[in-house]
Motif scaffolding. Structure first.
Motif, short mmCIF file in Angstrom:
data_model
loop_
_atom_site.label_atom_id
_atom_site.label_comp_id
_atom_site.label_asym_id
_atom_site.label_seq_id
_atom_site.Cartn_x
_atom_site.Cartn_y
_atom_site.Cartn_z
N ALA A 217 40.17 31.32 67.72
CA ALA A 217 41.07 30.19 67.52
C ALA A 217 40.83 29.49 66.20
CB ALA A 217 40.91 29.19 68.67
N LEU A 218 39.57 29.41 65.78
CA LEU A 218 39.22 28.60 64.61
C LEU A 218 39.93 29.02 63.32
CD1 LEU A 218 35.45 27.94 65.34
CD2 LEU A 218 37.26 26.22 65.10
N PRO A 219 40.02 30.32 62.99
CA PRO A 219 40.74 30.66 61.74
C PRO A 219 42.20 30.21 61.76
CG PRO A 219 39.42 32.52 62.50
CD PRO A 219 39.40 31.50 63.60
N GLU A 220 42.84 30.30 62.92
CA GLU A 220 44.23 29.85 63.01
C GLU A 220 44.33 28.34 62.76
OE1 GLU A 220 46.81 31.67 63.23
OE2 GLU A 220 46.17 33.57 64.09
N LEU A 221 43.40 27.59 63.35
CA LEU A 221 43.44 26.14 63.20
C LEU A 221 43.09 25.70 61.79
CD1 LEU A 221 41.75 25.28 66.58
CD2 LEU A 221 44.09 24.68 65.95
N GLU A 222 42.08 26.34 61.21
CA GLU A 222 41.68 25.98 59.85
C GLU A 222 42.83 26.24 58.87
OE1 GLU A 222 36.90 26.85 60.50
OE2 GLU A 222 38.22 28.41 59.72
N PHE A 236 43.88 18.38 64.62
CA PHE A 236 42.48 18.02 64.46
C PHE A 236 41.76 17.91 65.80
CE2 PHE A 236 43.91 16.82 60.20
CZ PHE A 236 42.87 17.31 59.44
N GLU A 237 42.45 17.48 66.83
CA GLU A 237 41.85 17.46 68.17
C GLU A 237 41.49 18.87 68.61
OE1 GLU A 237 42.82 15.63 72.58
OE2 GLU A 237 44.49 16.38 71.36
N GLU A 238 42.43 19.80 68.45
CA GLU A 238 42.17 21.18 68.87
C GLU A 238 41.07 21.81 68.03
OE1 GLU A 238 42.32 24.16 71.41
OE2 GLU A 238 43.58 22.38 71.62
N LEU A 239 41.04 21.48 66.75
CA LEU A 239 39.98 21.99 65.88
C LEU A 239 38.62 21.50 66.33
CD1 LEU A 239 39.35 23.60 63.30
CD2 LEU A 239 39.73 21.50 61.98
N ALA A 240 38.51 20.22 66.66
CA ALA A 240 37.24 19.67 67.14
C ALA A 240 36.81 20.34 68.44
CB ALA A 240 37.37 18.16 67.33
N LEU A 241 37.73 20.50 69.37
CA LEU A 241 37.40 21.12 70.66
C LEU A 241 36.98 22.57 70.48
CD1 LEU A 241 40.31 19.66 72.83
CD2 LEU A 241 37.90 18.96 72.87
N SER A 242 37.63 23.27 69.56
CA SER A 242 37.29 24.68 69.35
C SER A 242 35.93 24.83 68.67
CB SER A 242 38.38 25.36 68.52
OG SER A 242 39.60 25.42 69.24
N TYR A 243 35.64 23.97 67.70
CA TYR A 243 34.30 24.00 67.10
C TYR A 243 33.24 23.75 68.17
CZ TYR A 243 35.56 24.04 62.10
OH TYR A 243 35.99 24.39 60.85
N ALA A 246 32.79 26.67 70.42
CA ALA A 246 32.17 27.77 69.71
C ALA A 246 30.69 27.51 69.42
CB ALA A 246 32.91 28.03 68.39
N GLY A 247 30.17 26.38 69.89
CA GLY A 247 28.77 26.06 69.68
C GLY A 247 28.47 25.50 68.31
N ARG A 248 29.45 24.82 67.72
CA ARG A 248 29.30 24.23 66.38
C ARG A 248 29.61 22.73 66.44
NH1 ARG A 248 32.88 28.20 62.68
NH2 ARG A 248 32.32 26.62 61.11
N PRO A 249 28.81 21.97 67.18
CA PRO A 249 29.12 20.54 67.36
C PRO A 249 29.10 19.75 66.05
CG PRO A 249 26.93 21.06 68.19
CD PRO A 249 27.60 22.37 67.92
N ALA A 250 28.25 20.13 65.12
CA ALA A 250 28.20 19.39 63.85
C ALA A 250 29.53 19.52 63.09
CB ALA A 250 27.05 19.90 62.99
#
Length: 286
Positions: A217-222, A236-243, A246-250
């Motif tokens: 999902a992340l490449p599509e959102l970025e 931006f909400e979906e991007l935050a949730l996907s990060y 994906a184990g990338r909280p930072a």
């Protein structure tokens, strides 16, 4: 001319300009049926502005001029139905949309096919039952796919998007993803409407995240964030949730903060959904 001969006069982001163009076209129309068609579009502008009574008055005038031409009568029913739906009466809109569909299907005018698919798409939107909504969407989609008219085929983007959201709500995630991917391909095939591409990517990404595939999902959102004409809270909400998934909280913190800033202004439901608010607040502090 193929498609809807009046569609090119529309700018949904600028109703004042649209009104001016349609008004000029009304003056230039040589016959009653042409004026009737333009009046239906002016009625739609009224509806989008929330002036439903004024819209009804113009549809009344259009029906007086329409005569027995099926596609012109279909336009009048279609816009009357939109006025009812926008005014909150979906039940009253349903038979109007259905009649518009039947009238347009009975006409051989070059614009009738476009109006028929538009009407079928509106029938789907006001169906109270999910199964009926999907059936009408698929009816419209089959007609759009079979058309030789590129402007009618363009309808596939909207219809596949609607079908995808119905499937997503029914928890049919793989079919939803397939519909969203097809919708994205259609949007990309019509570069004159670039604003629709990031919206389509968002839908693909959401389905992927719900399927447990946030890394896809992340490449599509970025990419969608870079394509969007202006910052979009949902993206931006979906991007935050996907990060986060994906184990990338930072990496989730910055888009979460942006989403918290933007969503109150674009999504009325956000302020009343404590679950969404709490999730983004937590991610923003990562």
């Amino acid at each position: 001319m193929m498609g809807d001969r009046l569609r090119g006069l529309w700018d949904f982001a600028d109703l004042d300009t649209t009104w001016q163009r349609l008004s000029a076209r009304l003056e230039a129309e040589p016959g009653d049926t042409g004026r009737a068609e333009v009046l239906t579009q002016l009625a739609r502008v009224h509806g989008l502005r929330g002036d439903f009574a004024a819209g009804d008055e113009l549809v009344d005038r259009a029906e007086e001029l329409a005569g027995s031409v099926p596609v012109v009568r279909a336009r009048a029913r279609l816009e009357r139905g939109r006025l009812r739906r926008s005014g909150g009466d979906a039940a009253a809109a349903l038979p109007l949309f259905t009649e518009a569909y039947e009238l347009a299907r009975a006409d051989t005018d070059s614009s009738a096919e476009f109006v028929a698919v538009d009407a079928a798409h509106m029938v789907a939107l006001v169906q109270p039952a999910a199964a009926d909504r999907r059936a009408w969407t698929e009816t419209a989609l089959a007609q759009a796919r079979a058309s030789a008219d590129p402007e009618v085929r363009r309808w596939q983007g909207s219809l596949l998007n609607n079908l995808g959201w119905d499937l997503l709500e029914a928890d049919e995630l793989e079919p939803a993803l397939d519909a969203f991917r097809q919708a994205l391909a259609v949007r990309q095939a019509y570069p004159d409407q670039p604003a629709l591409v990031p919206i389509a990517r968002y839908a693909v990404a959401k389905a992927l995240r719900l399927l447990g595939r946030p890394a896809e999902a992340l490449p599509e959102l970025e990419l969608a964030v870079t394509e969007a004409a202006s910052p979009d809270g949902w993206l931006f909400e979906e991007l935050a949730l996907s990060y986060a998934q994906a184990g990338r909280p930072a990496d989730a913190a910055a888009p979460a903060r942006t989403a918290l800033d933007l969503l109150p202004g674009c999504d009325p439901a956000f302020a009343t959904d404590p679950t969404r608010t709490a999730a983004l607040t937590l991610l923003s502090q990562s």
